[in-house]
Motif scaffolding. Structure first.
Motif, PDB file in Angstrom:
ATOM      1  N   PRO A  23      88.396  60.380  39.024  1.00  0.00           N
ATOM      2  CA  PRO A  23      88.155  59.927  40.397  1.00  0.00           C
ATOM      3  C   PRO A  23      86.718  59.454  40.613  1.00  0.00           C
ATOM      4  CG  PRO A  23      89.258  62.060  40.366  1.00  0.00           C
ATOM      5  CD  PRO A  23      88.818  61.788  38.965  1.00  0.00           C
ATOM      6  N   THR A  24      86.560  58.585  41.587  1.00  0.00           N
ATOM      7  CA  THR A  24      85.225  58.142  42.000  1.00  0.00           C
ATOM      8  C   THR A  24      84.454  59.319  42.585  1.00  0.00           C
ATOM      9  OG1 THR A  24      86.109  55.959  42.492  1.00  0.00           O
ATOM     10  CG2 THR A  24      83.978  56.516  43.466  1.00  0.00           C
ATOM     11  N   LEU A  25      83.154  59.333  42.324  1.00  0.00           N
ATOM     12  CA  LEU A  25      82.303  60.425  42.776  1.00  0.00           C
ATOM     13  C   LEU A  25      81.675  60.079  44.125  1.00  0.00           C
ATOM     14  CD1 LEU A  25      81.120  63.175  41.662  1.00  0.00           C
ATOM     15  CD2 LEU A  25      79.112  61.841  41.014  1.00  0.00           C
ATOM     16  N   ALA A  26      81.912  60.935  45.134  1.00  0.00           N
ATOM     17  CA  ALA A  26      81.264  60.765  46.442  1.00  0.00           C
ATOM     18  C   ALA A  26      79.873  61.381  46.402  1.00  0.00           C
ATOM     19  CB  ALA A  26      82.098  61.412  47.542  1.00  0.00           C
ATOM     20  N   THR A  27      79.077  61.079  47.403  1.00  0.00           N
ATOM     21  CA  THR A  27      77.677  61.525  47.395  1.00  0.00           C
ATOM     22  C   THR A  27      77.528  63.037  47.481  1.00  0.00           C
ATOM     23  OG1 THR A  27      77.538  61.214  49.793  1.00  0.00           O
ATOM     24  CG2 THR A  27      76.845  59.359  48.401  1.00  0.00           C
ATOM     25  N   ASN A  28      78.545  63.725  48.027  1.00  0.00           N
ATOM     26  CA  ASN A  28      78.449  65.182  48.181  1.00  0.00           C
ATOM     27  C   ASN A  28      79.253  65.928  47.114  1.00  0.00           C
ATOM     28  OD1 ASN A  28      81.003  64.446  49.101  1.00  0.00           O
ATOM     29  ND2 ASN A  28      81.076  66.097  50.621  1.00  0.00           N
ATOM     30  N   GLU A  29      79.657  65.235  46.062  1.00  0.00           N
ATOM     31  CA  GLU A  29      80.533  65.821  45.057  1.00  0.00           C
ATOM     32  C   GLU A  29      79.845  65.906  43.693  1.00  0.00           C
ATOM     33  OE1 GLU A  29      84.970  64.534  46.565  1.00  0.00           O
ATOM     34  OE2 GLU A  29      83.834  63.081  45.354  1.00  0.00           O
ATOM     35  N   VAL A  30      80.479  66.697  42.814  1.00  0.00           N
ATOM     36  CA  VAL A  30      80.061  66.768  41.421  1.00  0.00           C
ATOM     37  C   VAL A  30      81.273  66.490  40.529  1.00  0.00           C
ATOM     38  CG1 VAL A  30      78.134  68.353  41.744  1.00  0.00           C
ATOM     39  CG2 VAL A  30      80.418  69.288  41.402  1.00  0.00           C
ATOM     40  N   ARG A  31      80.990  65.917  39.373  1.00  0.00           N
ATOM     41  CA  ARG A  31      82.027  65.723  38.364  1.00  0.00           C
ATOM     42  C   ARG A  31      81.882  66.835  37.326  1.00  0.00           C
ATOM     43  NH1 ARG A  31      84.556  61.182  37.842  1.00  0.00           N
ATOM     44  NH2 ARG A  31      82.776  59.979  38.639  1.00  0.00           N
ATOM     45  N   GLU A  79      73.643  63.098  47.168  1.00  0.00           N
ATOM     46  CA  GLU A  79      73.198  64.065  48.165  1.00  0.00           C
ATOM     47  C   GLU A  79      73.226  65.503  47.654  1.00  0.00           C
ATOM     48  OE1 GLU A  79      75.584  63.606  51.626  1.00  0.00           O
ATOM     49  OE2 GLU A  79      75.096  61.475  51.889  1.00  0.00           O
ATOM     50  N   VAL A  80      73.615  65.703  46.399  1.00  0.00           N
ATOM     51  CA  VAL A  80      73.802  67.057  45.868  1.00  0.00           C
ATOM     52  C   VAL A  80      72.509  67.578  45.263  1.00  0.00           C
ATOM     53  CG1 VAL A  80      75.039  68.466  44.175  1.00  0.00           C
ATOM     54  CG2 VAL A  80      76.249  66.663  45.430  1.00  0.00           C
ATOM     55  N   SER A  81      72.109  68.765  45.686  1.00  0.00           N
ATOM     56  CA  SER A  81      70.915  69.394  45.111  1.00  0.00           C
ATOM     57  C   SER A  81      71.210  70.769  44.507  1.00  0.00           C
ATOM     58  CB  SER A  81      69.823  69.533  46.178  1.00  0.00           C
ATOM     59  OG  SER A  81      70.282  70.328  47.266  1.00  0.00           O
ATOM     60  N   ILE A  82      72.376  71.349  44.839  1.00  0.00           N
ATOM     61  CA  ILE A  82      72.641  72.726  44.400  1.00  0.00           C
ATOM     62  C   ILE A  82      73.158  72.812  42.973  1.00  0.00           C
ATOM     63  CG2 ILE A  82      72.967  73.670  46.712  1.00  0.00           C
ATOM     64  CD1 ILE A  82      75.986  73.418  46.303  1.00  0.00           C
ATOM     65  N   HIS A  83      73.744  71.729  42.442  1.00  0.00           N
ATOM     66  CA  HIS A  83      74.240  71.720  41.062  1.00  0.00           C
ATOM     67  C   HIS A  83      73.774  70.445  40.370  1.00  0.00           C
ATOM     68  CE1 HIS A  83      76.743  75.084  42.197  1.00  0.00           C
ATOM     69  NE2 HIS A  83      77.483  74.357  43.007  1.00  0.00           N
ATOM     70  N   GLN A  84      73.353  70.603  39.118  1.00  0.00           N
ATOM     71  CA  GLN A  84      72.885  69.467  38.333  1.00  0.00           C
ATOM     72  C   GLN A  84      73.642  69.403  37.009  1.00  0.00           C
ATOM     73  OE1 GLN A  84      70.858  67.352  39.806  1.00  0.00           O
ATOM     74  NE2 GLN A  84      70.698  68.743  41.572  1.00  0.00           N
ATOM     75  N   ALA A  85      73.553  68.260  36.344  1.00  0.00           N
ATOM     76  CA  ALA A  85      74.219  68.084  35.050  1.00  0.00           C
ATOM     77  C   ALA A  85      73.836  69.219  34.105  1.00  0.00           C
ATOM     78  CB  ALA A  85      73.843  66.736  34.452  1.00  0.00           C
ATOM     79  N   GLY A  86      74.848  69.783  33.468  1.00  0.00           N
ATOM     80  CA  GLY A  86      74.645  70.886  32.535  1.00  0.00           C
ATOM     81  C   GLY A  86      74.883  72.262  33.125  1.00  0.00           C
ATOM     82  N   ALA A 106      80.489  69.721  45.997  1.00  0.00           N
ATOM     83  CA  ALA A 106      79.497  70.583  45.345  1.00  0.00           C
ATOM     84  C   ALA A 106      79.447  71.963  45.980  1.00  0.00           C
ATOM     85  CB  ALA A 106      78.119  69.923  45.405  1.00  0.00           C
ATOM     86  N   ASN A 107      79.642  72.031  47.299  1.00  0.00           N
ATOM     87  CA  ASN A 107      79.525  73.322  47.982  1.00  0.00           C
ATOM     88  C   ASN A 107      80.752  74.207  47.810  1.00  0.00           C
ATOM     89  OD1 ASN A 107      81.365  72.109  49.678  1.00  0.00           O
ATOM     90  ND2 ASN A 107      80.004  72.038  51.470  1.00  0.00           N
ATOM     91  N   ALA A 108      81.771  73.733  47.063  1.00  0.00           N
ATOM     92  CA  ALA A 108      82.933  74.577  46.766  1.00  0.00           C
ATOM     93  C   ALA A 108      82.743  75.376  45.483  1.00  0.00           C
ATOM     94  CB  ALA A 108      84.186  73.713  46.649  1.00  0.00           C
ATOM     95  N   LEU A 109      81.681  75.079  44.745  1.00  0.00           N
ATOM     96  CA  LEU A 109      81.483  75.677  43.430  1.00  0.00           C
ATOM     97  C   LEU A 109      80.266  76.594  43.418  1.00  0.00           C
ATOM     98  CD1 LEU A 109      82.155  72.477  41.306  1.00  0.00           C
ATOM     99  CD2 LEU A 109      83.780  74.294  41.883  1.00  0.00           C
ATOM    100  N   VAL A 110      80.328  77.586  42.540  1.00  0.00           N
ATOM    101  CA  VAL A 110      79.285  78.610  42.433  1.00  0.00           C
ATOM    102  C   VAL A 110      78.795  78.657  40.991  1.00  0.00           C
ATOM    103  CG1 VAL A 110      78.858  81.104  42.598  1.00  0.00           C
ATOM    104  CG2 VAL A 110      80.255  79.957  44.326  1.00  0.00           C
ATOM    105  N   ALA A 111      77.517  78.869  40.806  1.00  0.00           N
ATOM    106  CA  ALA A 111      76.940  78.959  39.468  1.00  0.00           C
ATOM    107  C   ALA A 111      77.457  80.191  38.730  1.00  0.00           C
ATOM    108  CB  ALA A 111      75.417  79.002  39.562  1.00  0.00           C
ATOM    109  N   VAL A 112      77.669  80.032  37.431  1.00  0.00           N
ATOM    110  CA  VAL A 112      78.097  81.143  36.578  1.00  0.00           C
ATOM    111  C   VAL A 112      76.871  81.722  35.874  1.00  0.00           C
ATOM    112  CG1 VAL A 112      79.514  81.818  34.598  1.00  0.00           C
ATOM    113  CG2 VAL A 112      80.347  80.067  36.193  1.00  0.00           C
ATOM    114  N   PRO A 113      76.605  83.015  36.040  1.00  0.00           N
ATOM    115  CA  PRO A 113      75.456  83.626  35.353  1.00  0.00           C
ATOM    116  C   PRO A 113      75.579  83.496  33.834  1.00  0.00           C
ATOM    117  CG  PRO A 113      76.325  85.093  37.040  1.00  0.00           C
ATOM    118  CD  PRO A 113      77.308  83.978  36.893  1.00  0.00           C
TER     119      PRO A 113
END
Length: 313
Positions: A23-31, A79-86, A106-113
């Motif tokens: 899918p196409t990536l929106a500004t507030n989303e992550v792939r 527009e995403v700042s909470i998650h980055q590539a990797g 992006a705001n639906a996902l949480v970082a994995v320790p």
């Protein structure tokens, strides 16, 4: 990318592996590159044309199931700042996780320790939030109370046992005998064979029943709930039946659908990282073997969680 889709409502053979465009990536989303997707009873019920899930997507077939995602961020919207590539992330979505790549808010996902492995993170989101919300948000479980959990060795059940114990409750776990030692290791205070009706009837009254089976089983367990006690029944297909029987017996009863709550996900993954919560992964299937995973989850006898694995290259 490869994606597993429901072609039409029916048996597990209606799942097909297809080639799909990412899918196409929106500004507030992550792939996200999917490492693992959780396989849950709701996935199989939706595929079979049953319940709220099927009603929601009946006009959208073919449709890719999967509500539970764990993977690595490939790219982020502007527009995403909470998650980055990797970044390693996990979370709950409204479908589409049976795909090698998933685009999500992006705001639906949480970082994995770093201390939590991919498989464990993949099996936590749906079962963990269902267990937590069933016990606390809906069940109002308090320290010192007795709670009876049916299907206690399953995906939701084995997490509910641990969470209820951590809340200070006395936990009565209902399961087949081959799962009794497993549940004792997780902290269950009493373990009862659900096949043995005399054992079930002999359970000392409980304050809360977390009914993870529903139907006739849920109705039969009402007899061991204290007068005025509480019943939370999770399977939506039989919720009306169990609630009506409970209210006729003078009990408080309600069904539930889990809410996607990232604060709760963060709390749960922190408990895993601190080794206060264990996620049992029973079996991992390649994405192409989704039909076999659905057949297994439909047996109703899976200990812990099942996962689908994405491409490993």
């Amino acid at each position: 990318m490869k994606q597993l889709v429901i072609r039409a409502f029916g048996d597990a053979d209606q799942l097909a592996l297809v080639e799909a465009k990412s899918p196409t990536l929106a500004t507030n989303e992550v792939r996200v590159k999917m490492h693992y997707a959780g396989v849950n009873p709701v996935d199989a019920k939706t595929r079979a044309g049953l319940g709220w899930g099927a009603a929601a997507i009946k006009d959208d077939l073919p449709w890719s199931p999967g509500l539970e995602l764990m993977g690595t961020v490939l790219e982020s919207g502007a527009e995403v700042s909470i998650h980055q590539a990797g970044d390693r992330v996990f979370g709950l979505l409204s479908g589409g996780c049976y795909s090698e790549e998933v685009v999500a808010p992006a705001n639906a996902l949480v970082a994995v320790p770093s201390s939590v492995n991919d498989e464990v993170a993949a099996g936590l989101a749906l079962a963990g939030t269902t267990a937590w919300q069933g016990l606390t948000v809906h069940g109002n479980l308090a320290a010192g109370e007795r709670v009876l959990i049916s299907a206690a060795a399953g995906g939701v059940g084995h997490l509910a046992v641990q969470l209820a114990k951590d809340l200070g409750a006395t936990v009565v776990a209902l399961a087949s005998p081959n799962n009794h030692e497993f549940l004792k290791e997780l902290g269950a205070d009493e373990v009862v064979d659900y096949h043995d009706r005399d054992q079930v009837r002999a359970i000392a009254p409980v304050d809360l029943l977390l009914d993870l089976v529903g139907g006739e089983s849920g109705c039969q367990l009402l007899s061991v709930v204290k007068p005025g006690g509480r019943v939370i029944t999770v399977p939506t297909i039989t919720a009306d039946e169990v609630i009506a029987a409970a209210k006729a017996a003078g009990l408080e009863a309600r069904g539930m659908l889990k809410d996607n709550d990232t604060q709760q996900l963060a709390m749960l993954i922190k408990a895993v990282a601190e080794q206060r919560l264990t996620v049992k992964i029973s079996q991992v299937y390649p994405l192409a073997q989704g039909a076999a995973a659905h057949r297994q989850i439909e047996t109703g006898h899976t200990r812990g969680k099942l996962l689908l694995q994405g491409a490993t290259d």
